[in-house]
Every structure is written in C-alpha cells, then in structure tokens.
Scaffold this active site. Structure first.
Site, PDB file in Angstrom:
ATOM      1  N   THR A  18      29.850  -8.386 -33.776  1.00  0.00           N
ATOM      2  CA  THR A  18      30.000 -10.060 -32.747  1.00  0.00           C
ATOM      3  C   THR A  18      29.364  -9.682 -30.635  1.00  0.00           C
ATOM      4  OG1 THR A  18      32.178  -9.596 -31.410  1.00  0.00           O
ATOM      5  CG2 THR A  18      31.428 -11.057 -32.927  1.00  0.00           C
ATOM      6  N   LEU A  32      27.212  -1.604 -32.169  1.00  0.00           N
ATOM      7  CA  LEU A  32      28.222  -2.353 -32.443  1.00  0.00           C
ATOM      8  C   LEU A  32      29.532  -1.694 -31.798  1.00  0.00           C
ATOM      9  CD1 LEU A  32      29.220  -4.893 -34.008  1.00  0.00           C
ATOM     10  CD2 LEU A  32      29.462  -3.105 -35.873  1.00  0.00           C
ATOM     11  N   VAL A  33      29.744  -2.489 -30.590  1.00  0.00           N
ATOM     12  CA  VAL A  33      30.574  -2.182 -29.606  1.00  0.00           C
ATOM     13  C   VAL A  33      31.676  -3.107 -29.926  1.00  0.00           C
ATOM     14  CG1 VAL A  33      29.269  -1.258 -27.725  1.00  0.00           C
ATOM     15  CG2 VAL A  33      29.899  -3.877 -27.721  1.00  0.00           C
ATOM     16  N   SER A  34      31.487  -4.596 -30.918  1.00  0.00           N
ATOM     17  CA  SER A  34      33.015  -5.349 -31.291  1.00  0.00           C
ATOM     18  C   SER A  34      32.867  -6.266 -32.051  1.00  0.00           C
ATOM     19  CB  SER A  34      33.834  -6.133 -30.139  1.00  0.00           C
ATOM     20  OG  SER A  34      34.273  -7.263 -29.962  1.00  0.00           O
ATOM     21  N   SER A  35      33.343  -6.401 -32.785  1.00  0.00           N
ATOM     22  CA  SER A  35      33.498  -7.897 -34.671  1.00  0.00           C
ATOM     23  C   SER A  35      34.943  -7.873 -34.574  1.00  0.00           C
ATOM     24  CB  SER A  35      32.827  -6.762 -35.206  1.00  0.00           C
ATOM     25  OG  SER A  35      33.945  -5.920 -35.909  1.00  0.00           O
TER      26      SER A  35
END
Length: 325
Positions: free
Chosen positions: A87, A94-97
């Site tokens: 996300t 990638l830092v947030s999911s």
C-alpha cells in the site's frame, strides 16, 4: 458512477464471502470462531482504496478510482485476495502493506482477546487490523494503534472513519509503545522486530499477552505480575515489513556458505541461524540443529526479564540460550 457503486459493493461482498470460505478451509479461527464473524463484517476494501501488485520490473497500481469499470472490479476482487497488499512504496521499496488475511486471523486468535481488553497494535498500516479489533471488542476506545509517519496514520484514520471505526490512532515510534493509554492487556505487532522492546513489557498489565513477528516467526509472550515475559514461537512463519524508528531493522541474513546443502534449503535451520545471530557461529548452529533433531519453531522461545532478553531451545533455563538485543 453511482449506479456502478452498488454493483461494485456487490462484487466486494462476493469476494469477501469467498475469502471467508478460504480461511475456513485453512482452519485459522477454528478455536475462536468469533473472528470469522468479525472478518465477515469488516470490509477490507474500504482500507485499501489503492494497492500495488508486483509485476515484472516493478509494481502495478490497482485503485477504486480506476476510470475503467473492469479495473475497478479487478481492484475490488483483489482487495479480498488472501495475500498481503502493498500500500505504500518509497523509492521502489515497500514501507507499508495490508497483511495476509489468513495470517492476521491466526495472529488474532493467538492473541486470545477477551471482552474489555485494552489492546495496543504496533504497525497501523491501512487501519484494517485496528478495525477488526475494534469490531471484536465493540468499543473503539479499547484499541490504540501506532505507526511511525503521518503519511501512514492519517490515511488509516480516514479509512477507519469511512468504515465506521474510531480507535485511538497515534503517530510515533512503535518501539516505545504508547504509554499515555497503558496499561494494555494485549499487544499485537504487524511489523518484523529484531528484539522485544522493553517499553512494551513495562506498559503491560499482569496477565497480558504479546503476539509479535520476530526472526520470521510469530512469538507469543505472556507477562506475569512481576513483569517477566515468556513464551514460545507459533508454528506459522511470518514475513512483515520491519519495524522502523528507534529499534533497528533486522540485520542481513547470515551466510550459509560452506554448510551442507540441506542447511541452505531447510527453513527450520535458517530460523535457528537467525535466532542465534552473533551468538553462535553457523557451523556450531548447524551441529546443534542436527543434534537436537532439526527442531521446528515451536521448540524455541523467548524470555524477557528486566533489561535481559534471551532466546532458547526447549527450556528457558536450559543449556541452549542466546542473548537478544
């Protein structure tokens, strides 16, 4: 687009029902079926107005505002895939999911939430997990969720409000917990840890339980009335975005060069190798792994007592124990 919105809502409901059936088959909430109803009633798609799917050479964006009706339907169905959804990206990293739903179900069941529990979630992400907790508890004020940056917490707060939930959302370093709303009966982290933050233990009520990813495993710690925390790893593997902030991200994987091929290929050995990082050389770790019968995750545990924290095999006071940061 109003006429299509109702159609899209129906698509989302159909996809959510399919996800519930899939998790049913997985058996994740067999011991605590209240979570089945919770997942069935909290709409995941409201928490992922867009997400990224990995494609050759990068990521492809799927979004609710796609001008193509087929693209919007693809977004709605994808929101209920039993998979993590990227996300937020920063420079391609990638830092947030949004975590895999079946893994979230297993973690929430392991958390053993009871009516009236005060819960701290570390790693707000999209807000979906905080919504599940708030829905289960029936009281938004019992849930506090914290993440590092307002670029994460503000959209999460909006997602939560859109879905009808208003837990306490805090922007801050999750490794420090949120002392203003302590003590907590349950703490759940949805980010990978290099150790157990001592601040969390200090903010726990006696009898509290902590579920957190550590060394690519899920650790379940119970806190007694002296502030000692102890517990074992669950059988489930867990791969999350690392905790950022005061606590450092996990180090690079330890080299297995020179070890037998099955050491490089066997997850249970690699788990041990990560756990004893810096405390046991790889060749000695391999000898221990063989002598102990190639133990799975459930035979390992962690103890936190005062400033000390250590990982262990079989017995917290036994001969095979290694310090954690």
């Amino acid at each position: 687009m109003g006429a299509y919105d109702s159609e899209l809502t129906a698509v989302a409901a159909e996809a959510r029902a399919a996800l519930i059936r899939q998790i049913d088959r997985d058996g994740a909430w067999r011991t605590d079926p209240v979570w089945r109803q919770t997942f069935a009633e909290v709409p995941r798609h409201l928490f992922v107005p867009y997400y990224y799917v990995g494609v050759l050479g990068g990521y492809e964006r799927h979004a609710a505002d796609d001008p193509d009706p087929a693209g919007r339907e693809r977004w709605a169905r994808g929101a209920y895939a039993d998979a993590p959804l990227a996300t937020r990206l920063h420079d391609g990293e990638l830092v947030s999911s949004s975590s895999q739903p079946s893994l979230m179900a297993r973690m929430l069941v392991a958390l053993e939430v009871r009516d009236g529990d005060r819960v701290l979630e570390v790693g707000t992400g999209t807000g979906y997990n905080a919504a599940l907790l708030a829905h289960r508890l029936g009281d938004d004020s019992l849930v506090t969720t914290v993440d590092m940056e307002p670029e994460i917490t503000e959209p999460a707060r909006q997602n939560l409000a859109r879905a009808g939930y208003h837990p306490v959302v805090v922007t801050g370093d999750g490794a420090r917990g949120v002392p203003a709303h302590a003590p907590y009966d349950r703490i759940m982290a949805t980010c990978m840890l290099p150790t157990v933050p001592r601040a969390w233990i200090a903010q726990c009520a006696p009898g509290a339980r902590i579920i957190a990813p550590l060394n690519n495993g899920l650790l379940a710690l119970d806190v007694d009335d002296t502030g000692r925390a102890e517990g074992r790893f669950l059988s489930t593997g867990a791969y999350f975005v690392p905790l950022r902030g005061e606590s450092r991200a996990p180090a690079e994987p330890v080299s297995t060069r020179g070890l037998p091929g099955r050491a490089r290929e066997t997850e249970s050995f690699r788990f041990l190798l990560g756990l004893v990082r810096g405390a046991l050389e790889p060749t000695r770790a391999y000898a221990l792994w063989e002598d102990a019968g190639m133990p799975d995750r459930e035979r390992y545990g962690v103890t936190v007592s005062g400033p000390r924290a250590w990982a262990w095999l079989d017995d917290p006071e036994g001969p095979h124990a290694w310090p954690l940061p």
